[in-house]
Design a protein around this motif. Structure first.
Motif, PDB file in Angstrom:
ATOM      1  N   GLU A  96      -9.697   0.194  -8.132  1.00 18.65           N
ATOM      2  CA  GLU A  96      -9.108   1.465  -7.707  1.00 18.65           C
ATOM      3  C   GLU A  96      -8.089   1.982  -8.727  1.00 18.65           C
ATOM      4  O   GLU A  96      -7.801   3.172  -8.771  1.00 18.65           O
ATOM      5  CB  GLU A  96      -8.413   1.303  -6.356  1.00 18.65           C
TER       6      GLU A  96
ATOM      7  N   THR B 102       1.594  -3.104  -8.645  1.00 18.44           N
ATOM      8  CA  THR B 102       1.300  -3.445  -7.243  1.00 18.44           C
ATOM      9  C   THR B 102      -0.101  -4.035  -7.079  1.00 18.44           C
ATOM     10  O   THR B 102      -0.433  -4.542  -6.004  1.00 18.44           O
ATOM     11  CB  THR B 102       1.429  -2.211  -6.326  1.00 18.44           C
ATOM     12  N   PHE B 103      -0.930  -3.964  -8.121  1.00 20.20           N
ATOM     13  CA  PHE B 103      -2.287  -4.504  -8.030  1.00 20.20           C
ATOM     14  C   PHE B 103      -2.377  -5.957  -8.490  1.00 20.20           C
ATOM     15  O   PHE B 103      -3.454  -6.559  -8.412  1.00 20.20           O
ATOM     16  CB  PHE B 103      -3.254  -3.642  -8.858  1.00 20.20           C
ATOM     17  N   SER B 104      -1.283  -6.513  -8.979  1.00 17.05           N
ATOM     18  CA  SER B 104      -1.296  -7.908  -9.413  1.00 17.05           C
ATOM     19  C   SER B 104      -1.640  -8.809  -8.227  1.00 17.05           C
ATOM     20  O   SER B 104      -1.050  -8.684  -7.146  1.00 17.05           O
ATOM     21  CB  SER B 104       0.069  -8.302  -9.992  1.00 17.05           C
TER      22      SER B 104
ATOM     23  N   GLU C 297      -4.525  -8.826  -6.691  1.00 13.88           N
ATOM     24  CA  GLU C 297      -5.591  -8.250  -5.871  1.00 13.88           C
ATOM     25  C   GLU C 297      -6.967  -8.691  -6.390  1.00 13.88           C
ATOM     26  O   GLU C 297      -7.111  -9.106  -7.542  1.00 13.88           O
ATOM     27  CB  GLU C 297      -5.514  -6.710  -5.902  1.00 13.88           C
ATOM     28  N   ASP C 298      -7.983  -8.573  -5.541  1.00 17.53           N
ATOM     29  CA  ASP C 298      -9.337  -8.933  -5.972  1.00 17.53           C
ATOM     30  C   ASP C 298      -9.905  -7.825  -6.864  1.00 17.53           C
ATOM     31  O   ASP C 298      -9.342  -6.740  -6.987  1.00 17.53           O
ATOM     32  CB  ASP C 298     -10.246  -9.179  -4.768  1.00 17.53           C
TER      33      ASP C 298
ATOM     34  N   ARG D 189       2.482   1.673  -3.376  1.00 14.31           N
ATOM     35  CA  ARG D 189       1.470   2.173  -4.316  1.00 14.31           C
ATOM     36  C   ARG D 189       1.376   3.693  -4.222  1.00 14.31           C
ATOM     37  O   ARG D 189       1.388   4.405  -5.240  1.00 14.31           O
ATOM     38  CB  ARG D 189       0.139   1.510  -3.958  1.00 14.31           C
TER      39      ARG D 189
ATOM     40  N   LEU E  94       0.824  -1.210   0.000  1.00 13.33           N
ATOM     41  CA  LEU E  94       0.000   0.000   0.000  1.00 13.33           C
ATOM     42  C   LEU E  94       0.861   1.265   0.000  1.00 13.33           C
ATOM     43  O   LEU E  94       0.571   2.232  -0.708  1.00 13.33           O
ATOM     44  CB  LEU E  94      -0.939   0.000   1.205  1.00 13.33           C
TER      45      LEU E  94
ATOM     46  N   THR F 244     -10.525  -4.291  -5.247  1.00 10.66           N
ATOM     47  CA  THR F 244      -9.296  -3.510  -5.042  1.00 10.66           C
ATOM     48  C   THR F 244      -8.713  -3.072  -6.379  1.00 10.66           C
ATOM     49  O   THR F 244      -8.247  -1.939  -6.534  1.00 10.66           O
ATOM     50  CB  THR F 244      -8.254  -4.334  -4.264  1.00 10.66           C
ATOM     51  N   MET F 245      -8.747  -3.986  -7.356  1.00 11.96           N
ATOM     52  CA  MET F 245      -8.211  -3.690  -8.681  1.00 11.96           C
ATOM     53  C   MET F 245      -8.919  -2.490  -9.322  1.00 11.96           C
ATOM     54  O   MET F 245      -8.296  -1.699 -10.049  1.00 11.96           O
ATOM     55  CB  MET F 245      -8.367  -4.906  -9.588  1.00 11.96           C
TER      56      MET F 245
END
Length: 410
Positions: free
Chosen positions: A218, A207-209, A211-212, A177, A174, A215-216
């Motif tokens: 965002e 950094t979103f790899s 993630e659900d 990010r 986080l 969250t993605m």
């Protein structure tokens, strides 16, 4: 009741409290000012005796902030040096972090007033900190100060050390990010290299790899921004955005599917596909600040790269003309442009009207490109081994011949 221990010389922190409070209350009249100054000095003494460094920092900052426009930059730097030095007295990493947050927030909350000096003070604070996470939080405040105070030129040079900073700070996803996105925004404001801003945007998206979907989501706006920056950039012809989940989510998004389609055209298709897309989406392209003529120029170069990737290694002039939709006398001009952009290495055979390609840049570098590279490396290794065997065989033959000649001479 607190007992104040007298010292032969006034504590620097107490001296700062006295100096700043006198200035802050100077307009209230001698009687009021004297009472307020005495009260503040007493509070400061109690904090010093009781080792309440966080409270002391808060007390000192209240007066120091009021006089920011009343004293010289040299005096301000001295005052804040004393305040910042309080972090070295903290008895725990948590206390240091709270003090660092408090001091840096106070320094940066008016970014348009002497931003360069404020940045200098923030970095002085950074260098006094021992806790890595405290350093990270202060650095983030410095980034936002530079961005909001339009003083980005003072912080951009530090980006060269980001990799070593990350190792030192040991921050989580986080925080990474937040860091990458802020740096990208600073570079954009600074009008630095588009490639550098793009690099940190892709780091942010990466950094979103894993993630659900919630969250993605965002990252949608920034994924669109990254695609648009790539398409706009006249000197970027390769990226791995199609492999990023944060970008892939746009493919079936009702609002942004067309942007994903545009990226796919630039990375996997040719000019005719772009022209067809543009005819149906001209308004959308303009809304993203994309200039049709610039897109055509880049797409022609991308199309030429696609032609050069053919394994035959030769491109007929006529095919270049038809694919790029240009005149016969413009073919060599566009080949030269591609060479200048370091997209291809080639020779132009004017007699036979073909371009002989020795190397070309891949627009994407995925599984297929890795497989092709592996094959080429295997072939190269085999050729080298064959050459070495031939040299060794010739050497043995030569040594044998020399030995035979020696016997004959005897």
């Amino acid at each position: 009741m607190t007992t104040v221990v007298p010292t032969s010389e006034e504590d620097p922190a107490l001296a700062v409290v006295r100096f700043t409070s006198e200035l802050a209350w100077a307009d209230a009249g001698p009687e009021v000012a004297e009472r307020q100054v005495s009260t503040l000095c007493l509070e400061a003494q109690e904090c010093i005796v009781m080792n309440k460094w966080l409270e002391l920092a808060s007390l000192m900052l209240t007066s120091a902030d009021l006089i920011f426009s009343k004293v010289s930059e040299k005096d301000l730097e001295c005052i804040f040096t004393v305040i910042c030095n309080l972090v070295t007295k903290s008895e725990s990493p948590d206390e240091e972090l709270e003090m660092a947050k408090l001091i840096s927030a106070k320094i940066t909350h008016q970014p348009n007033e002497k931003p360069a000096l404020r940045l200098k003070i923030v970095f002085n604070l950074y260098n006094l900190l021992g806790n890595p996470y405290s350093r990270f939080r202060v650095y983030m405040n410095a980034l936002n100060l530079a961005l909001n105070g339009k003083a980005t030129e003072h912080i951009v040079p530090s980006f060269r050390k980001i990799d070593s900073f990350l190792k030192e700070w040991g921050i989580g996803i986080l925080d990474q990010r937040d860091l990458f996105l802020t740096i990208s925004n600073v570079l954009k404001e600074n009008k630095s290299s588009g490639k550098e801003s793009f690099k940190f945007l892709t780091k942010y998206l990466a950094t979103f790899s894993g993630e659900d979907a919630h969250t993605m989501s965002e990252a949608k706006e920034e994924a669109v921004r990254t695609i648009v920056e790539f398409v706009k950039a006249p000197d970027m012809f390769q990226c791995d955005l199609l492999d990023m989940p944060a970008v892939g989510q746009l493919e079936k998004d009702a609002k942004y599917a067309s942007v994903y389609q545009l990226l796919k055209i630039f990375l996997t298709q040719r000019l005719d596909a772009y022209l067809e897309f543009q005819a149906a989406n001209s308004t959308s392209l303009k809304s993203y600040g994309l200039v049709h003529e610039d897109c055509i120029t880049k797409m022609r170069l991308m199309s030429l790269v696609d032609l050069a990737s053919d394994e035959s290694g030769q491109i007929p002039y006529a095919l270049i003309r038809d694919t790029l939709r240009i005149n016969d006398d413009e073919v060599e001009l566009w080949v030269v442009k591609a060479i200048s952009a370091k997209l291809i290495d080639c020779k132009m055979d004017q007699m036979n009207q073909v371009v002989i390609v020795s190397r070309c840049t891949e627009r994407v570098f995925g599984q297929h490109q890795w497989h092709t590279l592996k094959t080429k490396l295997s072939t190269w290794r085999g050729n080298i081994a064959s050459v070495i065997s031939t040299i060794q065989a010739n050497r043995i033959t030569e040594d044998g011949s020399q030995a035979m000649q020696g016997l004959m001479i005897r």
